[in-house]
Design a protein around this motif. Sequence first.
Motif, PDB file in Angstrom:
ATOM      1  N   GLY A  30       0.725  -1.020  -0.115  1.00 51.19           N
ATOM      2  CA  GLY A  30      -0.098  -0.068  -0.175  1.00 51.19           C
ATOM      3  C   GLY A  30       0.924   1.156   0.000  1.00 51.19           C
ATOM      4  O   GLY A  30       1.924   1.129  -0.132  1.00 51.19           O
ATOM      5  N   GLN A  31       0.231   2.481   0.442  1.00 52.99           N
ATOM      6  CA  GLN A  31       1.057   3.554   0.330  1.00 52.99           C
ATOM      7  C   GLN A  31       2.102   3.648   1.410  1.00 52.99           C
ATOM      8  O   GLN A  31       1.701   3.237   2.304  1.00 52.99           O
ATOM      9  N   GLU A  69      -6.769   8.132  -2.990  1.00 56.06           N
ATOM     10  CA  GLU A  69      -6.496   7.047  -3.754  1.00 56.06           C
ATOM     11  C   GLU A  69      -5.501   6.163  -3.375  1.00 56.06           C
ATOM     12  O   GLU A  69      -4.381   6.397  -2.490  1.00 56.06           O
ATOM     13  N   ASP A  70      -5.824   4.760  -3.373  1.00 50.69           N
ATOM     14  CA  ASP A  70      -4.834   3.764  -2.845  1.00 50.69           C
ATOM     15  C   ASP A  70      -5.093   2.668  -3.933  1.00 50.69           C
ATOM     16  O   ASP A  70      -6.146   1.815  -3.568  1.00 50.69           O
ATOM     17  N   HIS A  71      -4.244   2.299  -4.789  1.00 48.21           N
ATOM     18  CA  HIS A  71      -4.392   1.369  -5.813  1.00 48.21           C
ATOM     19  C   HIS A  71      -3.775   0.147  -5.326  1.00 48.21           C
ATOM     20  O   HIS A  71      -3.598  -0.721  -6.136  1.00 48.21           O
ATOM     21  N   ALA A  72      -3.429  -0.387  -4.010  1.00 45.12           N
ATOM     22  CA  ALA A  72      -2.748  -1.457  -3.724  1.00 45.12           C
ATOM     23  C   ALA A  72      -3.649  -2.572  -4.026  1.00 45.12           C
ATOM     24  O   ALA A  72      -3.149  -3.648  -4.777  1.00 45.12           O
ATOM     25  N   VAL A  73      -4.929  -2.740  -3.960  1.00 44.32           N
ATOM     26  CA  VAL A  73      -5.975  -3.761  -4.173  1.00 44.32           C
ATOM     27  C   VAL A  73      -7.009  -3.030  -5.001  1.00 44.32           C
ATOM     28  O   VAL A  73      -7.355  -2.101  -4.616  1.00 44.32           O
ATOM     29  N   PRO A  74      -7.886  -3.784  -5.629  1.00 45.35           N
ATOM     30  CA  PRO A  74      -9.066  -3.490  -6.191  1.00 45.35           C
ATOM     31  C   PRO A  74     -10.365  -3.318  -5.267  1.00 45.35           C
ATOM     32  O   PRO A  74     -11.376  -3.810  -5.461  1.00 45.35           O
ATOM     33  N   ASP A 244      -9.224   2.011  -4.472  1.00 51.34           N
ATOM     34  CA  ASP A 244      -8.712   1.931  -5.730  1.00 51.34           C
ATOM     35  C   ASP A 244      -9.837   2.914  -6.724  1.00 51.34           C
ATOM     36  O   ASP A 244     -11.044   2.104  -7.301  1.00 51.34           O
ATOM     37  N   PHE A 245      -9.612   4.008  -6.984  1.00 45.75           N
ATOM     38  CA  PHE A 245     -10.710   4.683  -7.477  1.00 45.75           C
ATOM     39  C   PHE A 245      -9.889   5.936  -8.113  1.00 45.75           C
ATOM     40  O   PHE A 245      -8.741   6.156  -7.726  1.00 45.75           O
ATOM     41  N   LYS A 246     -10.384   6.970  -9.271  1.00 43.80           N
ATOM     42  CA  LYS A 246      -9.850   8.027  -9.673  1.00 43.80           C
ATOM     43  C   LYS A 246     -10.489   9.062  -9.065  1.00 43.80           C
ATOM     44  O   LYS A 246     -11.760   9.159  -9.124  1.00 43.80           O
ATOM     45  N   THR A 247      -9.799  10.046  -8.522  1.00 41.93           N
ATOM     46  CA  THR A 247     -10.435  11.051  -7.688  1.00 41.93           C
ATOM     47  C   THR A 247     -11.643  12.005  -8.272  1.00 41.93           C
ATOM     48  O   THR A 247     -12.668  12.347  -7.762  1.00 41.93           O
ATOM     49  N   SER A 248     -11.261  12.377  -9.808  1.00 40.97           N
ATOM     50  CA  SER A 248     -12.146  12.947 -10.406  1.00 40.97           C
ATOM     51  C   SER A 248     -13.388  12.500 -10.565  1.00 40.97           C
ATOM     52  O   SER A 248     -14.501  13.082 -10.621  1.00 40.97           O
ATOM     53  N   MET A 407      -6.528   0.254   4.195  1.00 41.01           N
ATOM     54  CA  MET A 407      -7.528   1.263   3.516  1.00 41.01           C
ATOM     55  C   MET A 407      -8.768   1.745   4.606  1.00 41.01           C
ATOM     56  O   MET A 407      -9.099   2.942   4.874  1.00 41.01           O
ATOM     57  N   ASP A 408      -9.078   0.566   5.380  1.00 38.38           N
ATOM     58  CA  ASP A 408     -10.050   0.960   6.423  1.00 38.38           C
ATOM     59  C   ASP A 408      -9.377   1.747   7.516  1.00 38.38           C
ATOM     60  O   ASP A 408     -10.000   2.733   8.029  1.00 38.38           O
TER      61      ASP A 408
END
Length: 468
Positions: A30-31, A69-74, A244-248, A407-408
Motif C-alpha cells: 500500500g502507500q 486514492e490507494d491502488h494496492a488492491v481493487p 482504488d478509484f480515480k479522484t475526479s 484502507m479501512d
Amino acid sequence: MKRISTLLLGLGLAVSAYAVEPSPAPSPKGQEVIGAIKGWTENSRPDLKLSLPVTKFVLDNGLTVLLLEDHAVPMISYHTWYRVGSRDESPGVTGAAHMLEHMMFKGAKKYDGKSFDRIFHENGITNNAFTTNDYTGFYENLPSSKLELVMDMEVDRMSSLLISPGDLKSEKEVVKEERRWRVDNNPMGLLRELMMGTLFKVHPYKWPVIGYMKDIEAYDSDKLRYFYNTFYVPNNAVLVVVGDFKTSTVKSLIEKYYGKLPSRPLPERKYATEPLQKAQQNATLRKDVQNTSFVVAYQSPKQGDPDMYALDLAANILGNGSSSRLHKRLVYQKQVATSAYAYNYSMKDHGMFAVGVNMKPGLGSAEALETVYNEIWKLRNQKVTPQELEKAKTQVMKDLVDSLKTMDGKARALAVNEIVNGTYESLFTDLEKYQAVTADDIKRVADKFTQQTQRSIITLEPKVQKEQ
C-alpha cells in the motif's frame, strides 16, 4: 438479522486519537505512510513524518468529503460518519444515537431492511457501524466496482430512513440484550459505567453510550425521527472514501448522488463544562464476582490538547503490557493481582486518565491501592528513565502507524481527526508531538492532573456471603 454494533467506549485503549475498532489484516502492499520509526536514540532520531495525499472538498449542502486514492488492491473503504453521539442526548432519551445507528439498517425508501444486508452480501461487501460519545460511524469495505451501488444505498438511508414502529419494537429487544451483555451482566461493564458517572457530574459523558435500560424501553418512532431529522443531514456528516478509484470520477459521483440532498439548520449545541474536581470521590459496587477490581481515575484534557501526548505516554509506562511498572509490581513481585493496566482516553470535550487492577480472588484491594498511589506519586515527583520513555514512544507510535496500514484504517483515522479535531491534517503531526515529549513533560502533567483531590476510586467487590 440481529445486529450488535460496536460501541467505541475507548476504556482500554492507550492512544487517545485512535479509539477505533481493529482494522482487517494489512494489504500486501500500500502507500508508504512513514519512514522507519525503530532504532532512534535520544541523540539520533529520524525525521518522523506522516503524509497522505488527501483531497478535501465540501458540497454546497455542507457535506464534508475526504478522498484518498490507494491502488494496492481493487477495493474501497467507504465511511460515513455523523457528528452526533451520546453527548447530544438528554435525560430520558439516553442511547438514542446508538438506537438510531441500529435503525439505519432497517430500511429506507428505496432499499428496505431485508434487501439491505442481502444486497451487500451478494456483492461481496462487508459493513457495520459504531457509536461513541462524540460521533456515529457507518462503513463498508467493497470491491471498487461496487462503489456506485454503495453510494446509492447510503444516500437512501441518509435521506429517507423509515423508522417503522414494527422494526423499532423488534430492534429495541436487540439493544436491550446488547445492554445486558455489555453492562448489566458484565461486571467490568458496570464498573466502567460507574466510573463515567463518578468522573462526570454535569457533562453528558456521564451517561452510557448504549443508554439506560428504562430509556431503551421507552424509545418510540417520534423520538428517533426527531433525532434523525436533526442530525442525520449532509451538513453534519463527513464522507471518507479510500481505495482504488480515480479522484475526479468519484468527486463527480458524489456531487451527483449527494448534491441533491438539502442541508438543514443544526441546533446550537451547548455542552455543560465539567468543573474541576476538588475532592476525592469514592464509589463501590457489589456484585456476584469472585475477585475485587478497582479503577483510580482522573479527569484529563480533551482530544488534541498539548498535554494529551505526555499523558498517553505516562499511561503506557504505568500499565501497558507485562513490562510496565504496575504489572511488574502487582502481578510479578507482589503476586496480588491477575492484571493491571492504565490508559488515557481523550474525547472531544474532556478526557480521563485511569489505572485499573484486577485482584486475585480472596484478596482485598488495600495493598494494591497503595502501590498504585505510590507509582502515581513517582510520576509526579521523579523523572521516568530515558529507556522507559523511548519504549513508550516506540509502542505508541508503532500502534499509530500500524493502524494506517489498511484502507479501512486510513479512512478511520482521517474521519476521527476531521470530526474530533476539526481537521484531518491533525493526524499528520501526532508522531512528532509524541516524539517531542520529555521526561519533564510527563512529570509536569502527572503533577497537574493526578493529585489526591482529583482522583476518583471506583471499586467492584464480591457480595458478602450470608452465613448459612
